[in-house]
Design an enzyme around this catalytic site. Sequence first.
Site, PDB file in Angstrom:
ATOM      1  N   HIS A  77       0.807  -1.227   0.000  1.00  0.00           N
ATOM      2  CA  HIS A  77       0.000   0.000   0.000  1.00  0.00           C
ATOM      3  C   HIS A  77       0.838   1.275   0.000  1.00  0.00           C
ATOM      4  O   HIS A  77       1.930   1.318   0.555  1.00  0.00           O
ATOM      5  CB  HIS A  77      -1.038  -0.007   1.122  1.00  0.00           C
ATOM      6  CG  HIS A  77      -0.499  -0.046   2.534  1.00  0.00           C
ATOM      7  ND1 HIS A  77      -0.181   1.096   3.232  1.00  0.00           N
ATOM      8  CD2 HIS A  77      -0.258  -1.079   3.382  1.00  0.00           C
ATOM      9  CE1 HIS A  77       0.227   0.764   4.455  1.00  0.00           C
ATOM     10  NE2 HIS A  77       0.198  -0.540   4.563  1.00  0.00           N
ATOM     11  N   ASP A  79      -0.082   4.353   1.198  1.00  0.00           N
ATOM     12  CA  ASP A  79      -0.248   5.347   2.269  1.00  0.00           C
ATOM     13  C   ASP A  79       0.515   4.977   3.529  1.00  0.00           C
ATOM     14  O   ASP A  79       0.936   3.826   3.721  1.00  0.00           O
ATOM     15  CB  ASP A  79      -1.737   5.524   2.602  1.00  0.00           C
ATOM     16  CG  ASP A  79      -2.390   4.246   3.137  1.00  0.00           C
ATOM     17  OD1 ASP A  79      -2.107   3.152   2.600  1.00  0.00           O
ATOM     18  OD2 ASP A  79      -3.172   4.350   4.095  1.00  0.00           O
ATOM     19  N   ASP A 140       6.165   0.818   6.681  1.00  0.00           N
ATOM     20  CA  ASP A 140       4.779   0.365   6.491  1.00  0.00           C
ATOM     21  C   ASP A 140       4.104   1.364   5.559  1.00  0.00           C
ATOM     22  O   ASP A 140       3.632   2.392   6.021  1.00  0.00           O
ATOM     23  CB  ASP A 140       4.103   0.300   7.855  1.00  0.00           C
ATOM     24  CG  ASP A 140       2.639  -0.062   7.780  1.00  0.00           C
ATOM     25  OD1 ASP A 140       2.193  -0.490   6.708  1.00  0.00           O
ATOM     26  OD2 ASP A 140       1.947   0.101   8.795  1.00  0.00           O
ATOM     27  N   GLU A 174      -4.866   1.937   2.760  1.00  0.00           N
ATOM     28  CA  GLU A 174      -4.965   0.725   3.589  1.00  0.00           C
ATOM     29  C   GLU A 174      -5.134   1.101   5.060  1.00  0.00           C
ATOM     30  O   GLU A 174      -5.905   0.482   5.797  1.00  0.00           O
ATOM     31  CB  GLU A 174      -3.704  -0.139   3.420  1.00  0.00           C
ATOM     32  CG  GLU A 174      -3.781  -1.519   4.077  1.00  0.00           C
ATOM     33  CD  GLU A 174      -3.349  -1.548   5.535  1.00  0.00           C
ATOM     34  OE1 GLU A 174      -3.595  -2.570   6.198  1.00  0.00           O
ATOM     35  OE2 GLU A 174      -2.779  -0.554   6.024  1.00  0.00           O
ATOM     36  N   GLU A 175      -4.413   2.135   5.481  1.00  0.00           N
ATOM     37  CA  GLU A 175      -4.372   2.471   6.911  1.00  0.00           C
ATOM     38  C   GLU A 175      -5.714   2.981   7.432  1.00  0.00           C
ATOM     39  O   GLU A 175      -5.941   3.009   8.631  1.00  0.00           O
ATOM     40  CB  GLU A 175      -3.273   3.517   7.181  1.00  0.00           C
ATOM     41  CG  GLU A 175      -1.868   3.051   6.842  1.00  0.00           C
ATOM     42  CD  GLU A 175      -1.331   2.000   7.789  1.00  0.00           C
ATOM     43  OE1 GLU A 175      -2.033   1.640   8.756  1.00  0.00           O
ATOM     44  OE2 GLU A 175      -0.200   1.531   7.552  1.00  0.00           O
ATOM     45  N   ASP A 197       3.261  -6.671   3.780  1.00  0.00           N
ATOM     46  CA  ASP A 197       2.833  -5.594   4.681  1.00  0.00           C
ATOM     47  C   ASP A 197       2.956  -6.005   6.146  1.00  0.00           C
ATOM     48  O   ASP A 197       2.375  -5.366   7.023  1.00  0.00           O
ATOM     49  CB  ASP A 197       1.371  -5.213   4.331  1.00  0.00           C
ATOM     50  CG  ASP A 197       0.910  -3.953   5.027  1.00  0.00           C
ATOM     51  OD1 ASP A 197       1.769  -3.125   5.396  1.00  0.00           O
ATOM     52  OD2 ASP A 197      -0.309  -3.793   5.188  1.00  0.00           O
ATOM     53  N   HIS A 379       3.967   2.860  12.608  1.00  0.00           N
ATOM     54  CA  HIS A 379       3.035   3.963  12.927  1.00  0.00           C
ATOM     55  C   HIS A 379       3.590   4.989  13.909  1.00  0.00           C
ATOM     56  O   HIS A 379       2.832   5.790  14.448  1.00  0.00           O
ATOM     57  CB  HIS A 379       1.683   3.457  13.452  1.00  0.00           C
ATOM     58  CG  HIS A 379       0.944   2.599  12.462  1.00  0.00           C
ATOM     59  ND1 HIS A 379      -0.341   2.179  12.664  1.00  0.00           N
ATOM     60  CD2 HIS A 379       1.307   2.089  11.260  1.00  0.00           C
ATOM     61  CE1 HIS A 379      -0.734   1.436  11.637  1.00  0.00           C
ATOM     62  NE2 HIS A 379       0.269   1.371  10.772  1.00  0.00           N
TER      63      HIS A 379
END
Length: 406
Positions: A77, A79, A140, A174-175, A197, A379
Site C-alpha cells: 500500500h 499510504d 509500512d 490501507e491504513e 505488509d 506507525h
Amino acid sequence: MNLAERFLKYVTFDTQSNDTTRITPSTAGQMVFAEYLKTELESLGLEDITLDEHAYLFATLPANTDKDIPVIGFIAHLDTSPDMTGENVSPHIVSNYDGKDIILCAEENIVLSPSQFPELLNHIGEDLIVTDGKTLLGADDKAGIAEIVSAVEYLKAHPEIKHGKIRIAFNPDEEIGEGAHRFDVEKFGCQWAYTIDGGEAGELEYENFNAASAKITFKGRNVHPGYAKGKMINSMLAANRFVAMLPSNETPEHTEDYEGFYHLADMAGGVEESTLTYIIRDHHLDKFKARKQEMDRLIGVINAEFGERTAALELRDQYYNMREKIESVMHVIDIARTAMEAVGVVPNVKPIRGGTDGAQLSFKGLPCPNIFTGGLNFHGRYEFIPVQSMEKAMCVIVKIVKLLNQ
Ligand SMILES: [Zn+2]
C-alpha cells in the site's frame, strides 16, 4: 538503484492517509507517489501498467515460459498511518548496529533503546534505517513496495529464471481500512496474491479477527427526581447494568492470541437516552456469532428489567477472518513457508489481532495472506527497518516465483 536506495527515495513522498476526506485516494500525495511509481515501472519494462483515478496502480511482469503456471500477485500500500506525520521524513542508516541506544534526535532526547524495544537486539551487526525522531519512517508499507519493485527488477535482469505471469498492485488508503474497497480483483486477474505488509522477518499471516460493531441505544423516562418513584427510568443505569453483565475479563486489555473480546469503545448519555458503542472481535466464527447472540440476549434481560423497548441493539458486521477462504488453498501458505525456509528465514505464523486489506480481498475472491516487510514499531517515530530484513523479503518474493515453476 539498490533496494535500500529505492526505499529511501520512496519515504521522501508524504503519503499519510486521512479518514475524514471521504475520497479515494484520501490524500493527494498518494497519487503523486503512484505516478512516480508508474514511471519507474515503465522504465523497468513492465507491461499492462494502469493507474486509475483512485490511485490503484497495477502492472504485469509477463511470463517467460509457455509452461502452465498460476498467475499470482504481490500487493503493497501507498499510504502511511494517520497516527503520525510522514512529512519530511529524514531517515539515517545505523551501520553495523552495536546493540546500544540509538539517538534519533539529540536536542529532543528521543532515543531508540533496546531497554524499551528489546527486539533491536535481534539485529545486532545489521544496518538499521531509523527516523530522526520527528516523523514515522514509512516502512509500512514503502518497504513492501520497494521489495516488490526490486524483486521484479531482479527477475527482469535474470531471464534464465523461468516464471509465469506476475501481477503487482499498489493501492491507496490501507491504513484507513479502504484499501480493498475499490480494488478491482477481476482486472488484477490472479489466482492468489500476497500482501507484503507484515512486520518482523518471518511473519506470515492468514488469520485475522471476525469483526462487528454494536450500537446500543437505551431509552429512559425523565421525571422530577423528588417525585420519581415508580416513574423514572434512568437510561444511564440501564446502560451501566448492560456493561456490568458482559464478562469483565473478555476485553482487549485481558486477552491475547486467539482470545476474542467485547470492547466498549464509546459511551454517552443522560437520563433520557444513553448509547454504548462496542466492537466485537473473535477469530472463531462460532464464538463470534455467540458473542453477537449474547449481546442480543442481554438486551432481552435489560428490557425485562427496565421495561419493554428500553434497549435496542444495532449490529453491523465489519470484516471476517480470511482463514475461512485460505483453508481450501493451503498450498498458498505452504509455498510462502517453503520460500522463507529456502532463503534462511524462520517462518512465524501467527494470527492477526485486527483486520487486513488481504482479508477483504480474500472475501472478494482473491486469497491473500500477508508476508513480512521486515519493519518494526510501525506507525510511530520509533519505526525502523534492517536493510538485511528488506533483502530477505525481496528474496522470499523471488523464491515464491521460482517455486511456482517446479
Ligand atoms: Zn501496512
